[in-house]
Design an enzyme around this catalytic site. Sequence first.
Site, PDB file in Angstrom:
ATOM      1  N   GLY A 248      -8.637   5.208 -12.287  1.00  0.00           N
ATOM      2  CA  GLY A 248      -9.715   4.404 -12.516  1.00  0.00           C
ATOM      3  C   GLY A 248     -10.763   3.611 -10.837  1.00  0.00           C
ATOM      4  N   ASP A 249      -9.452   2.754 -10.260  1.00  0.00           N
ATOM      5  CA  ASP A 249     -10.028   1.349  -9.293  1.00  0.00           C
ATOM      6  C   ASP A 249     -10.590   2.897  -8.436  1.00  0.00           C
ATOM      7  OD1 ASP A 249      -9.016  -0.192 -11.164  1.00  0.00           O
ATOM      8  OD2 ASP A 249      -7.017   0.541 -10.430  1.00  0.00           O
TER       9      ASP A 249
END
Length: 305
Positions: A248-249
């Site tokens: 997600g980052d």
Amino acid sequence: MIYTITVNPSIDYVVQLPQMTLGSVNRLAHTAKLPGGKGINVSQILNDLDQPNKALGFIGGFTGTFISDALKAKGLDCHFTPIADDTRINVKIHAEEETELNGAGPDITAKEIEAFYTELANLTPNDVVVMSGSLAPSLPDSFYYDIIQKVEAAGANFVIDTTGEALKKTLPSHPLVVKPNNHELADYYHTTFNSQADIIAAGQRMLAEGAQHVLISMAGDGGLLITKDAVYFSPAPKGQVINSVGAGDSMIGGFVGTFAKTHDAVESFRYGLACGSATAFSEDIATRAKIDEILPLINIEKLAH
């Protein structure tokens, strides 16, 4: 300039073994010690995309030295604020299932917080501040909100990767992009989704509440981008998921880094999906080579909504 903020970084001690038996001695098949933290992950992706950025946050002790040295060796431009207490260690166990043992984090003093704020003293309207990850227990609950006030005063943009009430408080300040997954989005609106149309409707609601762009990750079901003009969908590229930590980052890093160069939301979506998938298909945060391998597999379509 893009600034990433990791207020509670860690050494991620990653261990792999076929199976784990509680109460017994377990022999590890593989181990790795990695600098961990959501903002740090974003900075690594930005570096892969040749996007200038500065990594901010708090580090201390021998664990903080390890993180700083490891990131500098990777070419990151680190501007961490030194603290007296030790940076935490997290243990990531990969056996039959993924298990995480995360430390709470160090004590950070008021003086150390003031020293950190000096790193944001010269923000300009061309800057983006990315805030990711949990707060150390000693930081005030208003810490991210206080940073947003500084960002707004400078006319800069911000991204905050958070959920629940913390996200709700930031939407009126118009974050550049928010990235809930479909489960987080359902929880946010206290509902359940029965179709893709339900997910899109919730994303459009979040846009109406203040977000400039809404990215929705749906794991194996792909991803959505919702803008004020249109809705875009991409199926997930095929590949073996090795490690979901940081995916997600990486998606945020790909979107923000590309948007800083192009101001093209769809192209930023494409890079976001590629970066997120490339990390999921890697042991650590994706390399540029892996991102370039995934990019041709991303197929975006504009939906009729």
